[in-house]
Design an enzyme around this catalytic site. Structure first.
Site, PDB file in Angstrom:
ATOM      1  N   ILE A   1      29.163 -49.737 -36.722  1.00 22.67           N
ATOM      2  CA  ILE A   1      30.309 -49.508 -37.609  1.00 22.67           C
ATOM      3  C   ILE A   1      30.971 -50.860 -37.856  1.00 22.67           C
ATOM      4  O   ILE A   1      31.324 -51.555 -36.906  1.00 22.67           O
ATOM      5  CB  ILE A   1      31.306 -48.533 -36.956  1.00 22.67           C
ATOM      6  CG1 ILE A   1      30.632 -47.172 -36.701  1.00 22.67           C
ATOM      7  CG2 ILE A   1      32.562 -48.381 -37.803  1.00 22.67           C
ATOM      8  CD1 ILE A   1      30.184 -46.416 -37.946  1.00 22.67           C
TER       9      ILE A   1
ATOM     10  N   ASN B   1      24.452 -31.834 -34.091  1.00 21.64           N
ATOM     11  CA  ASN B   1      25.857 -31.934 -33.658  1.00 21.64           C
ATOM     12  C   ASN B   1      26.786 -31.519 -34.803  1.00 21.64           C
ATOM     13  O   ASN B   1      27.792 -30.848 -34.578  1.00 21.64           O
ATOM     14  CB  ASN B   1      26.176 -33.369 -33.227  1.00 21.64           C
ATOM     15  CG  ASN B   1      25.806 -33.613 -31.773  1.00 21.64           C
ATOM     16  OD1 ASN B   1      26.508 -33.162 -30.891  1.00 21.64           O
ATOM     17  ND2 ASN B   1      24.701 -34.273 -31.546  1.00 21.64           N
TER      18      ASN B   1
ATOM     19  N   LEU C   1      23.190 -44.400 -36.477  1.00 23.85           N
ATOM     20  CA  LEU C   1      22.510 -45.466 -35.730  1.00 23.85           C
ATOM     21  C   LEU C   1      22.913 -46.870 -36.136  1.00 23.85           C
ATOM     22  O   LEU C   1      22.489 -47.839 -35.534  1.00 23.85           O
ATOM     23  CB  LEU C   1      20.989 -45.284 -35.877  1.00 23.85           C
ATOM     24  CG  LEU C   1      20.480 -43.953 -35.304  1.00 23.85           C
ATOM     25  CD1 LEU C   1      18.970 -43.863 -35.442  1.00 23.85           C
ATOM     26  CD2 LEU C   1      20.885 -43.799 -33.843  1.00 23.85           C
ATOM     27  N   LYS C   2      23.703 -46.983 -37.172  1.00 26.14           N
ATOM     28  CA  LYS C   2      24.112 -48.337 -37.583  1.00 26.14           C
ATOM     29  C   LYS C   2      25.418 -48.714 -36.893  1.00 26.14           C
ATOM     30  O   LYS C   2      26.190 -47.842 -36.493  1.00 26.14           O
ATOM     31  CB  LYS C   2      24.315 -48.374 -39.113  1.00 26.14           C
ATOM     32  CG  LYS C   2      23.082 -47.994 -39.905  1.00 26.14           C
ATOM     33  CD  LYS C   2      22.032 -49.063 -39.846  1.00 26.14           C
ATOM     34  CE  LYS C   2      20.850 -48.667 -40.727  1.00 26.14           C
ATOM     35  NZ  LYS C   2      19.596 -49.257 -40.311  1.00 26.14           N
TER      36      LYS C   2
ATOM     37  N   ASP D   1      28.583 -48.746 -27.587  1.00 27.52           N
ATOM     38  CA  ASP D   1      28.771 -47.861 -26.410  1.00 27.52           C
ATOM     39  C   ASP D   1      29.743 -48.435 -25.394  1.00 27.52           C
ATOM     40  O   ASP D   1      29.607 -48.205 -24.191  1.00 27.52           O
ATOM     41  CB  ASP D   1      27.408 -47.611 -25.720  1.00 27.52           C
ATOM     42  CG  ASP D   1      26.479 -46.844 -26.660  1.00 27.52           C
ATOM     43  OD1 ASP D   1      25.258 -46.989 -26.511  1.00 27.52           O
ATOM     44  OD2 ASP D   1      26.990 -46.123 -27.536  1.00 27.52           O
TER      45      ASP D   1
ATOM     46  N   GLU E   1      25.836 -31.958 -25.195  1.00 26.23           N
ATOM     47  CA  GLU E   1      26.500 -32.735 -26.261  1.00 26.23           C
ATOM     48  C   GLU E   1      27.268 -31.818 -27.196  1.00 26.23           C
ATOM     49  O   GLU E   1      28.433 -32.058 -27.533  1.00 26.23           O
ATOM     50  CB  GLU E   1      25.463 -33.474 -27.099  1.00 26.23           C
ATOM     51  CG  GLU E   1      24.757 -34.584 -26.401  1.00 26.23           C
ATOM     52  CD  GLU E   1      23.717 -35.194 -27.308  1.00 26.23           C
ATOM     53  OE1 GLU E   1      24.030 -35.412 -28.487  1.00 26.23           O
ATOM     54  OE2 GLU E   1      22.608 -35.451 -26.833  1.00 26.23           O
TER      55      GLU E   1
ATOM     56  N   HIS F   1      27.365 -39.947 -26.907  1.00 22.79           N
ATOM     57  CA  HIS F   1      26.187 -40.669 -26.425  1.00 22.79           C
ATOM     58  C   HIS F   1      25.436 -39.750 -25.467  1.00 22.79           C
ATOM     59  O   HIS F   1      26.058 -39.134 -24.588  1.00 22.79           O
ATOM     60  CB  HIS F   1      26.619 -41.964 -25.725  1.00 22.79           C
ATOM     61  CG  HIS F   1      25.464 -42.768 -25.243  1.00 22.79           C
ATOM     62  ND1 HIS F   1      24.665 -43.503 -26.095  1.00 22.79           N
ATOM     63  CD2 HIS F   1      24.935 -42.907 -24.002  1.00 22.79           C
ATOM     64  CE1 HIS F   1      23.702 -44.084 -25.386  1.00 22.79           C
ATOM     65  NE2 HIS F   1      23.844 -43.731 -24.119  1.00 22.79           N
TER      66      HIS F   1
HETATM   67  C1  GRF Z   1      22.323 -36.983 -30.412  1.00 19.41           C
HETATM   68  O1  GRF Z   1      21.399 -36.985 -29.358  1.00 19.41           O
HETATM   69  C2  GRF Z   1      23.441 -37.925 -30.098  1.00 19.41           C
HETATM   70  O2  GRF Z   1      23.777 -37.997 -28.751  1.00 19.41           O
HETATM   71  C3  GRF Z   1      22.869 -39.221 -30.501  1.00 19.41           C
HETATM   72  O3  GRF Z   1      22.158 -38.945 -31.701  1.00 19.41           O
HETATM   73  C4  GRF Z   1      21.754 -37.589 -31.661  1.00 19.41           C
HETATM   74  C5  GRF Z   1      22.273 -36.880 -32.873  1.00 19.41           C
HETATM   75  O4  GRF Z   1      21.560 -35.716 -32.988  1.00 19.41           O
HETATM   76  N1  GRF Z   1      23.927 -40.184 -30.681  1.00 19.41           N
HETATM   77  P1  GRF Z   1      21.878 -34.728 -34.203  1.00 19.41           P
HETATM   78  O5  GRF Z   1      21.563 -35.469 -35.468  1.00 19.41           O
HETATM   79  O6  GRF Z   1      23.341 -34.386 -34.111  1.00 19.41           O
HETATM   80  O7  GRF Z   1      20.985 -33.556 -33.942  1.00 19.41           O
END
Ligand code: GRF
Length: 206
Positions: free
Chosen positions: A93, A15, A90-91, A150, A179, A109
């Site tokens: 905030i 991303n 993943l943590k 979320d 995404e 998400h």
């Molecule tokens: C993505 O699937 C996003 O939706 C989720 O974590 C992933 C991040 O992927 N929250 P990347 O590190 O941007 O490839």
């Protein structure tokens, strides 16, 4: 005037790369001023460094190579960050950041919230749950981050047909594409001040 964003990454950074590429292509008035991870090093940091973007490893526990969330907050404020983008971070905030950046932290998400969201629902876990339910549609959601996983108001969603998939991995691949396109679009709209709230709903202006 550049619109400054800080991106919190998961590790992989696809991303992040999609955002950097979209900014470069169209010479948008957007600048990634920092990339933050809970890891000391990760592929996403390599992407940041190769684009001359400062990286920070943050932790709630003081350890070598990491800064505290309080120090990170000061840095983000000093570099005039206007929007925080969570891209797989993943943590949770911490409240100090949420309170300092109210309505200025967004998350991508990999499912159509409020379905398939909440604690523990990240990465392939999401797509496995979607697959097992035999959902025929999935997609991506960009939403505001508040103090519950979320849970913040939904800003934008884009669906993808998964009626013909045979694995959770296939869903993941299709959703990741969506995404990337959705997140880029939403960030641009924020930079143009075209994301508004009215009667408790979020609208993106044309
Ligand atoms: C993505 O699937 C996003 O939706 C989720 O974590 C992933 C991040 O992927 N929250 P990347 O590190 O941007 O490839």
């Amino acid at each position: 005037m550049m619109y400054k964003i800080a991106i919190f990454v998961s590790g992989r950074g696809s991303n992040l790369k999609a955002i950097i590429d979209s900014i470069a292509d169209s010479k948008r008035k957007i600048k990634v001023v920092a990339v933050i991870s809970d890891k000391i090093d990760c592929p996403a940091f390599e992407i940041a460094k190769s684009n001359g973007i400062k990286t920070y490893s943050v932790s709630t526990i003081e350890r070598d190579g990491y800064i505290s969330y309080l120090s990170l907050l000061e840095i983000l404020q000093n570099i005039e960050t206007e929007l925080i983008v969570l891209a797989g971070f993943l943590k949770k905030i911490p409240d100090i950041l949420i309170e300092a950046f109210t309505d200025r932290i967004i998350n991508i998400h990999p499912a159509l919230l409020p379905s398939f969201g909440g604690k523990g629902m990240f990465g392939i876990n999401v797509h496995k749950a979607v697959f097992q339910k035999s959902a025929q549609l999935s997609g991506a959601t960009v939403h505001f981050v508040d103090k519950i996983y979320d849970n913040g108001k939904i800003i934008a969603q884009e669906s993808v047909d998964i009626s013909d998939v045979y694995s959770a991995e296939e869903i993941a691949k299709r959703v990741l594409k969506v995404e990337h396109s959705l997140l880029k679009k939403v960030i641009k709209k924020f930079s143009e001040k075209k994301v508004i709230e009215k009667n408790n709903r979020i609208y993106i202006l044309n």
